[in-house]
Design a protein around this motif. Sequence first.
Motif, PDB file in Angstrom:
ATOM      1  N   ARG A 215       0.831  -1.205   0.000  1.00  0.00           N
ATOM      2  CA  ARG A 215       0.000   0.000   0.000  1.00  0.00           C
ATOM      3  C   ARG A 215       0.867   1.256   0.000  1.00  0.00           C
ATOM      4  NH1 ARG A 215      -4.141   1.132   4.861  1.00  0.00           N
ATOM      5  NH2 ARG A 215      -2.171   1.340   5.999  1.00  0.00           N
ATOM      6  N   ALA A 216       1.913   1.260   0.828  1.00  0.00           N
ATOM      7  CA  ALA A 216       2.796   2.428   0.894  1.00  0.00           C
ATOM      8  C   ALA A 216       3.445   2.703  -0.456  1.00  0.00           C
ATOM      9  CB  ALA A 216       3.867   2.212   1.965  1.00  0.00           C
ATOM     10  N   ASP A 217       3.772   1.636  -1.191  1.00  0.00           N
ATOM     11  CA  ASP A 217       4.392   1.800  -2.511  1.00  0.00           C
ATOM     12  C   ASP A 217       3.427   2.392  -3.536  1.00  0.00           C
ATOM     13  OD1 ASP A 217       6.718   0.753  -1.478  1.00  0.00           O
ATOM     14  OD2 ASP A 217       6.404  -1.266  -2.285  1.00  0.00           O
TER      15      ASP A 217
ATOM     16  N   THR B  35      -5.524  -4.080  -2.451  1.00  0.00           N
ATOM     17  CA  THR B  35      -4.523  -4.098  -1.387  1.00  0.00           C
ATOM     18  C   THR B  35      -5.163  -3.962  -0.024  1.00  0.00           C
ATOM     19  OG1 THR B  35      -2.873  -3.147  -2.880  1.00  0.00           O
ATOM     20  CG2 THR B  35      -2.440  -2.965  -0.518  1.00  0.00           C
ATOM     21  N   GLU B  36      -6.163  -3.104   0.087  1.00  0.00           N
ATOM     22  CA  GLU B  36      -6.873  -2.963   1.366  1.00  0.00           C
ATOM     23  C   GLU B  36      -7.533  -4.291   1.763  1.00  0.00           C
ATOM     24  OE1 GLU B  36      -6.710  -0.659   3.442  1.00  0.00           O
ATOM     25  OE2 GLU B  36      -6.160   1.167   2.381  1.00  0.00           O
ATOM     26  N   ASN B  37      -8.079  -4.998   0.769  1.00  0.00           N
ATOM     27  CA  ASN B  37      -8.676  -6.306   1.058  1.00  0.00           C
ATOM     28  C   ASN B  37      -7.614  -7.294   1.519  1.00  0.00           C
ATOM     29  OD1 ASN B  37     -11.299  -5.523   0.415  1.00  0.00           O
ATOM     30  ND2 ASN B  37     -11.074  -6.046  -1.745  1.00  0.00           N
ATOM     31  N   ARG B  38      -6.457  -7.276   0.887  1.00  0.00           N
ATOM     32  CA  ARG B  38      -5.364  -8.176   1.284  1.00  0.00           C
ATOM     33  C   ARG B  38      -4.882  -7.851   2.701  1.00  0.00           C
ATOM     34  NH1 ARG B  38      -3.850  -7.079  -4.159  1.00  0.00           N
ATOM     35  NH2 ARG B  38      -4.003  -8.939  -5.483  1.00  0.00           N
ATOM     36  N   ILE B  39      -4.841  -6.567   3.032  1.00  0.00           N
ATOM     37  CA  ILE B  39      -4.449  -6.162   4.378  1.00  0.00           C
ATOM     38  C   ILE B  39      -5.416  -6.741   5.398  1.00  0.00           C
ATOM     39  CG2 ILE B  39      -4.348  -4.184   5.965  1.00  0.00           C
ATOM     40  CD1 ILE B  39      -3.158  -2.559   3.632  1.00  0.00           C
ATOM     41  N   THR B  40      -6.705  -6.649   5.089  1.00  0.00           N
ATOM     42  CA  THR B  40      -7.725  -7.171   6.002  1.00  0.00           C
ATOM     43  C   THR B  40      -7.566  -8.669   6.207  1.00  0.00           C
ATOM     44  OG1 THR B  40      -9.295  -5.435   5.370  1.00  0.00           O
ATOM     45  CG2 THR B  40     -10.206  -7.399   6.396  1.00  0.00           C
ATOM     46  N   VAL B  41      -7.374  -9.405   5.116  1.00  0.00           N
ATOM     47  CA  VAL B  41      -7.207 -10.861   5.210  1.00  0.00           C
ATOM     48  C   VAL B  41      -5.963 -11.207   6.019  1.00  0.00           C
ATOM     49  CG1 VAL B  41      -6.702 -12.955   3.887  1.00  0.00           C
ATOM     50  CG2 VAL B  41      -8.465 -11.374   3.087  1.00  0.00           C
ATOM     51  N   ALA B  42      -4.845 -10.557   5.717  1.00  0.00           N
ATOM     52  CA  ALA B  42      -3.589 -10.841   6.422  1.00  0.00           C
ATOM     53  C   ALA B  42      -3.701 -10.479   7.896  1.00  0.00           C
ATOM     54  CB  ALA B  42      -2.446 -10.062   5.773  1.00  0.00           C
TER      55      ALA B  42
ATOM     56  N   PHE C 113       2.860   1.566  15.860  1.00  0.00           N
ATOM     57  CA  PHE C 113       2.816   1.137  14.466  1.00  0.00           C
ATOM     58  C   PHE C 113       1.374   1.095  13.967  1.00  0.00           C
ATOM     59  CE2 PHE C 113       2.323  -2.330  11.381  1.00  0.00           C
ATOM     60  CZ  PHE C 113       3.198  -1.916  10.398  1.00  0.00           C
ATOM     61  N   GLN C 114       0.480   0.524  14.780  1.00  0.00           N
ATOM     62  CA  GLN C 114      -0.937   0.447  14.405  1.00  0.00           C
ATOM     63  C   GLN C 114      -1.522   1.826  14.154  1.00  0.00           C
ATOM     64  OE1 GLN C 114      -3.812  -2.439  16.253  1.00  0.00           O
ATOM     65  NE2 GLN C 114      -2.298  -2.348  17.865  1.00  0.00           N
ATOM     66  N   GLN C 115      -1.199   2.762  15.047  1.00  0.00           N
ATOM     67  CA  GLN C 115      -1.737   4.111  14.927  1.00  0.00           C
ATOM     68  C   GLN C 115      -1.282   4.772  13.629  1.00  0.00           C
ATOM     69  OE1 GLN C 115      -0.689   6.690  18.176  1.00  0.00           O
ATOM     70  NE2 GLN C 115      -1.962   8.376  17.451  1.00  0.00           N
ATOM     71  N   ALA C 116      -0.014   4.596  13.291  1.00  0.00           N
ATOM     72  CA  ALA C 116       0.519   5.194  12.063  1.00  0.00           C
ATOM     73  C   ALA C 116      -0.155   4.607  10.832  1.00  0.00           C
ATOM     74  CB  ALA C 116       2.034   4.982  11.998  1.00  0.00           C
ATOM     75  N   GLN C 117      -0.365   3.297  10.808  1.00  0.00           N
ATOM     76  CA  GLN C 117      -1.046   2.662   9.683  1.00  0.00           C
ATOM     77  C   GLN C 117      -2.504   3.115   9.608  1.00  0.00           C
ATOM     78  OE1 GLN C 117       0.340   1.053   7.276  1.00  0.00           O
ATOM     79  NE2 GLN C 117       2.362   0.869   8.195  1.00  0.00           N
ATOM     80  N   GLY C 118      -3.136   3.295  10.758  1.00  0.00           N
ATOM     81  CA  GLY C 118      -4.514   3.776  10.790  1.00  0.00           C
ATOM     82  C   GLY C 118      -4.639   5.184  10.232  1.00  0.00           C
TER      83      GLY C 118
ATOM     84  N   THR D 289      -1.320  16.636   1.165  1.00  0.00           N
ATOM     85  CA  THR D 289      -0.283  16.776   2.188  1.00  0.00           C
ATOM     86  C   THR D 289      -0.477  15.765   3.307  1.00  0.00           C
ATOM     87  OG1 THR D 289      -0.050  19.141   1.707  1.00  0.00           O
ATOM     88  CG2 THR D 289       0.776  18.366   3.837  1.00  0.00           C
ATOM     89  N   ARG D 290      -1.717  15.567   3.719  1.00  0.00           N
ATOM     90  CA  ARG D 290      -1.990  14.607   4.792  1.00  0.00           C
ATOM     91  C   ARG D 290      -1.612  13.192   4.384  1.00  0.00           C
ATOM     92  NH1 ARG D 290      -7.868  16.543   7.304  1.00  0.00           N
ATOM     93  NH2 ARG D 290      -7.157  18.576   8.026  1.00  0.00           N
ATOM     94  N   VAL D 291      -1.878  12.839   3.137  1.00  0.00           N
ATOM     95  CA  VAL D 291      -1.523  11.501   2.652  1.00  0.00           C
ATOM     96  C   VAL D 291      -0.010  11.322   2.649  1.00  0.00           C
ATOM     97  CG1 VAL D 291      -1.510   9.982   0.639  1.00  0.00           C
ATOM     98  CG2 VAL D 291      -3.611  11.168   1.283  1.00  0.00           C
ATOM     99  N   VAL D 292       0.693  12.328   2.125  1.00  0.00           N
ATOM    100  CA  VAL D 292       2.154  12.246   2.053  1.00  0.00           C
ATOM    101  C   VAL D 292       2.761  12.157   3.456  1.00  0.00           C
ATOM    102  CG1 VAL D 292       4.245  13.500   1.388  1.00  0.00           C
ATOM    103  CG2 VAL D 292       2.281  13.434  -0.163  1.00  0.00           C
ATOM    104  N   GLU D 293       2.256  12.975   4.367  1.00  0.00           N
ATOM    105  CA  GLU D 293       2.786  12.970   5.732  1.00  0.00           C
ATOM    106  C   GLU D 293       2.464  11.659   6.451  1.00  0.00           C
ATOM    107  OE1 GLU D 293       1.158  16.470   7.525  1.00  0.00           O
ATOM    108  OE2 GLU D 293       2.674  17.808   6.641  1.00  0.00           O
ATOM    109  N   ALA D 294       1.254  11.133   6.230  1.00  0.00           N
ATOM    110  CA  ALA D 294       0.866   9.875   6.868  1.00  0.00           C
ATOM    111  C   ALA D 294       1.722   8.721   6.363  1.00  0.00           C
ATOM    112  CB  ALA D 294      -0.618   9.589   6.617  1.00  0.00           C
ATOM    113  N   ARG D 295       2.006   8.732   5.052  1.00  0.00           N
ATOM    114  CA  ARG D 295       2.868   7.680   4.503  1.00  0.00           C
ATOM    115  C   ARG D 295       4.274   7.768   5.084  1.00  0.00           C
ATOM    116  NH1 ARG D 295       6.905   6.813   0.918  1.00  0.00           N
ATOM    117  NH2 ARG D 295       6.860   4.819  -0.234  1.00  0.00           N
ATOM    118  N   ALA D 296       4.790   8.995   5.170  1.00  0.00           N
ATOM    119  CA  ALA D 296       6.137   9.186   5.710  1.00  0.00           C
ATOM    120  C   ALA D 296       6.222   8.688   7.149  1.00  0.00           C
ATOM    121  CB  ALA D 296       6.517  10.660   5.639  1.00  0.00           C
TER     122      ALA D 296
END
Length: 200
Positions: A43-45, A134-141, A94-99, A66-73
């Motif tokens: 997802r980050a890629d 990718t979001e679906n794969r994240i949920t499954v994993a 880590f969870q919070q950052a991914q959220g 900007t929020r997307v770029v900062e959240a990814r960083a």
Amino acid sequence: MKRLLLLIGLALSLTGCGYNDFQRLDEQSKAAWSEVLNQYQRRADLVPNIVATVKGEAAFEQDTLTRVVEARAKATSIQVTPETLNNPEAFNKFQQAQGELSSALSRLMVVAERYPTLQANQGFRDLRVTLEGTENRITVARNRYIQTVQEYNVLARSFPTNLTAKVFGYPPKPAFSVQNEAQISTPPVVDFNRPAASRP
């Protein structure tokens, strides 16, 4: 001969006290976690390509980008090691950052609905479909990891296997926690094929 019998007896006692189960579930949880990380990285890629495509849209909300770029960083700056699984504070960070990245991407997709030319862009449509997958794969994993950790933690907290956990250093593992438990099984909606009125 006595030594052999002693080794056999020790092996049988370890099997009966859950030692082998701890080994199995510990390895399974690590493998499940690796898959979660792989999908988060996937997802980050995608984010730089999504941002680059959206930037081409005139007057697109800069604050949203900007929020997307900062959240990814922020999400990619957190160093994740095998020890993270046994460190509740690092795990929650880590969870919070991914959220935050999930939330920023969801907001971006909602704002993108206002731009018909962006919706007609084939590159953006392809990225949107890839993001949804990718979001679906994240949920499954993530759900696989949650299930494995639950099995492991039941073993770590139950008697007499909890004694084995203490002796061999198998503490309970931190689990995913979200404010809204439904988020565990419901990825962000990024389907733009439905009419706007029918979307939540």
